[in-house]
Design a protein around this motif. Structure first.
Motif, short mmCIF file in Angstrom:
data_model
loop_
_atom_site.label_atom_id
_atom_site.label_comp_id
_atom_site.label_asym_id
_atom_site.label_seq_id
_atom_site.Cartn_x
_atom_site.Cartn_y
_atom_site.Cartn_z
N GLU A 141 0.85 -1.20 0.00
CA GLU A 141 0.00 0.00 0.00
C GLU A 141 0.88 1.25 0.00
O GLU A 141 2.07 1.19 0.35
N ILE A 142 0.30 2.35 -0.41
CA ILE A 142 0.99 3.64 -0.40
C ILE A 142 0.14 4.61 0.41
O ILE A 142 -1.03 4.84 0.08
N LEU A 143 0.71 5.15 1.46
CA LEU A 143 -0.04 6.05 2.35
C LEU A 143 -0.10 7.46 1.74
O LEU A 143 0.69 7.80 0.84
N PRO A 144 -1.04 8.29 2.22
CA PRO A 144 -1.23 9.62 1.62
C PRO A 144 0.03 10.48 1.67
O PRO A 144 0.67 10.58 2.71
N HIS A 145 0.37 11.08 0.54
CA HIS A 145 1.55 11.96 0.48
C HIS A 145 1.45 12.86 -0.74
O HIS A 145 0.72 12.56 -1.69
N VAL A 146 2.22 13.95 -0.70
CA VAL A 146 2.45 14.77 -1.89
C VAL A 146 3.87 14.45 -2.32
O VAL A 146 4.79 14.43 -1.48
N ASP A 147 4.09 14.18 -3.60
CA ASP A 147 5.45 13.86 -4.04
C ASP A 147 6.39 15.02 -3.74
O ASP A 147 6.01 16.20 -3.90
N ASN A 148 7.59 14.66 -3.32
CA ASN A 148 8.62 15.64 -3.00
C ASN A 148 8.73 16.72 -4.09
O ASN A 148 9.05 16.42 -5.24
N VAL A 149 8.47 17.96 -3.70
CA VAL A 149 8.45 19.03 -4.72
C VAL A 149 9.84 19.39 -5.23
O VAL A 149 9.97 20.02 -6.27
N SER A 150 10.88 18.97 -4.48
CA SER A 150 12.22 19.28 -4.99
C SER A 150 12.79 18.13 -5.82
O SER A 150 13.91 18.21 -6.31
N ALA A 151 12.03 17.04 -5.99
CA ALA A 151 12.56 15.89 -6.73
C ALA A 151 12.01 15.78 -8.15
O ALA A 151 12.57 15.08 -9.00
N SER A 152 10.89 16.45 -8.44
CA SER A 152 10.34 16.38 -9.80
C SER A 152 9.46 17.59 -10.05
O SER A 152 9.19 18.38 -9.13
N GLY A 153 8.97 17.71 -11.26
CA GLY A 153 8.27 18.92 -11.70
C GLY A 153 6.77 18.88 -11.47
O GLY A 153 6.30 18.35 -10.47
N ARG A 154 6.02 19.39 -12.44
CA ARG A 154 4.61 19.71 -12.21
C ARG A 154 3.61 18.64 -12.63
O ARG A 154 2.40 18.84 -12.53
N TRP A 155 4.08 17.49 -13.10
CA TRP A 155 3.10 16.44 -13.41
C TRP A 155 3.66 15.05 -13.08
O TRP A 155 4.88 14.85 -13.05
N ILE A 156 2.73 14.13 -12.85
CA ILE A 156 3.06 12.74 -12.51
C ILE A 156 2.13 11.85 -13.31
O ILE A 156 0.91 12.01 -13.23
N LEU A 157 2.70 10.96 -14.09
CA LEU A 157 1.85 10.01 -14.84
C LEU A 157 2.05 8.62 -14.26
O LEU A 157 3.18 8.21 -13.98
N GLY A 158 0.95 7.91 -14.06
CA GLY A 158 1.03 6.53 -13.56
C GLY A 158 0.36 5.57 -14.53
O GLY A 158 -0.77 5.78 -14.94
N VAL A 159 1.09 4.50 -14.88
CA VAL A 159 0.52 3.39 -15.67
C VAL A 159 0.27 2.26 -14.68
O VAL A 159 1.17 1.91 -13.91
N SER A 160 -0.93 1.70 -14.67
CA SER A 160 -1.24 0.60 -13.74
C SER A 160 -1.29 -0.73 -14.48
O SER A 160 -1.94 -0.84 -15.51
N LEU A 161 -0.61 -1.73 -13.93
CA LEU A 161 -0.56 -3.06 -14.55
C LEU A 161 -0.77 -4.12 -13.47
O LEU A 161 -0.17 -4.04 -12.39
N GLY A 162 -1.60 -5.11 -13.76
CA GLY A 162 -1.83 -6.18 -12.79
C GLY A 162 -3.13 -5.96 -12.04
O GLY A 162 -4.13 -5.55 -12.64
N SER A 163 -3.07 -6.20 -10.75
CA SER A 163 -4.30 -6.17 -9.98
C SER A 163 -4.85 -4.74 -9.80
O SER A 163 -4.09 -3.78 -9.72
#
Ligand SMILES: O=C(O)CCC(=O)C(=O)O
Length: 234
Positions: A141-163
């Motif tokens: 599981e992944i608990l609630p968070h905002v991605d580190n703002v100093s590690a990447s820019g203004r968008w996040i794309l997720g591809v889901s595979l499997g369950s």
């Protein structure tokens, strides 16, 4: 940019914030097999010898080609005990997972990979990117968070595979403002701008729905941080 089509089918709860874009059926089953096989290959090659041996012993008699083109997607995963999943620290965000930063895809070994990746590339909001593979155990599981703002820019794309898993978005300013979205295998989502900076996201632990009992791989693509966007958002 992606359309917001079919939201009503995927939205389990709440109102989807703007700046969240979702396509539930972006990849065909054969593209999903290719992407998942390639992602597993990369993660497996980076794993310890002990677990590589375990996987070799457990692997079915199917050769790679048969596994890619014929087996149901879920069978591309070996049982959970064949993978060295990390528990994550008690205060960490991700539990029961393995991950890696991907520097190159094994395109020579997987002929369908280049066309699948170029389709994905065509929907990216910008082209200077970094790619992560994230493999969740059946009870990951992944608990609630905002991605580190100093590690990447203004968008996040997720591809889901499997369950299947549920993605929960929760407004930082108003925790009652929650949306839940079912992420089926082959779906892609993009969180950009407001939703990337002002909402926490989490991937819920398995629940009772039929396709939700197994492992899940996500291919996470983010834009590389440009210096001027950092000043805007930090
Ligand atoms: O697996 C996903 O879809 C989300 C992953 C995530 O929350 C992250 O990498 O920050």
């Amino acid at each position: 940019m992606l359309s917001r089509r079919l939201f009503s089918l995927a939205n389990l709860r709440g109102t989807i914030p703007s700046d969240f874009h979702f396509v539930p059926d972006f990849f065909s089953v054969s593209e999903q097999r290719t992407l998942l096989s390639a992602a597993l290959e990369r993660l497996d090659a980076a794993g310890s010898r002990r677990f590589q041996k375990r996987r070799k012993n457990s692997r079915s008699k199917l050769n790679t080609a048969a596994a890619i083109y014929e087996a149901p997607l879920s069978e591309l995963f070996l049982p959970d005990d064949c993978y060295e999943f990390l528990q994550g620290h008690y205060d960490g965000v991700i539990h029961n997972y393995r991950e890696m930063h991907l520097t190159s895809w094994p395109t020579a070994e997987f002929p369908g990979l280049v066309p699948a990746l170029s389709r994905l590339q065509s929907v990216l909001p910008s082209s200077n990117i970094q790619t992560h593979l994230l493999h969740l155990a059946s009870d990951g599981e992944i608990l609630p968070h905002v991605d580190n703002v100093s590690a990447s820019g203004r968008w996040i794309l997720g591809v889901s595979l499997g369950s299947d898993r549920i993605l929960r978005l929760e407004s930082c300013a108003n925790p009652d403002e929650v949306a839940e979205i079912l992420l089926p295998s082959g779906s892609i989502y993009i969180q950009s701008d407001t939703v990337r900076y002002q909402y926490k996201h989490s991937i819920l632990r398995n629940s009772a729905f039929a396709n939700g009992a197994g492992q899940r791989m996500s291919i996470m693509i983010r834009d590389v941080l440009e210096h001027h966007s950092h000043t805007n958002h930090s």
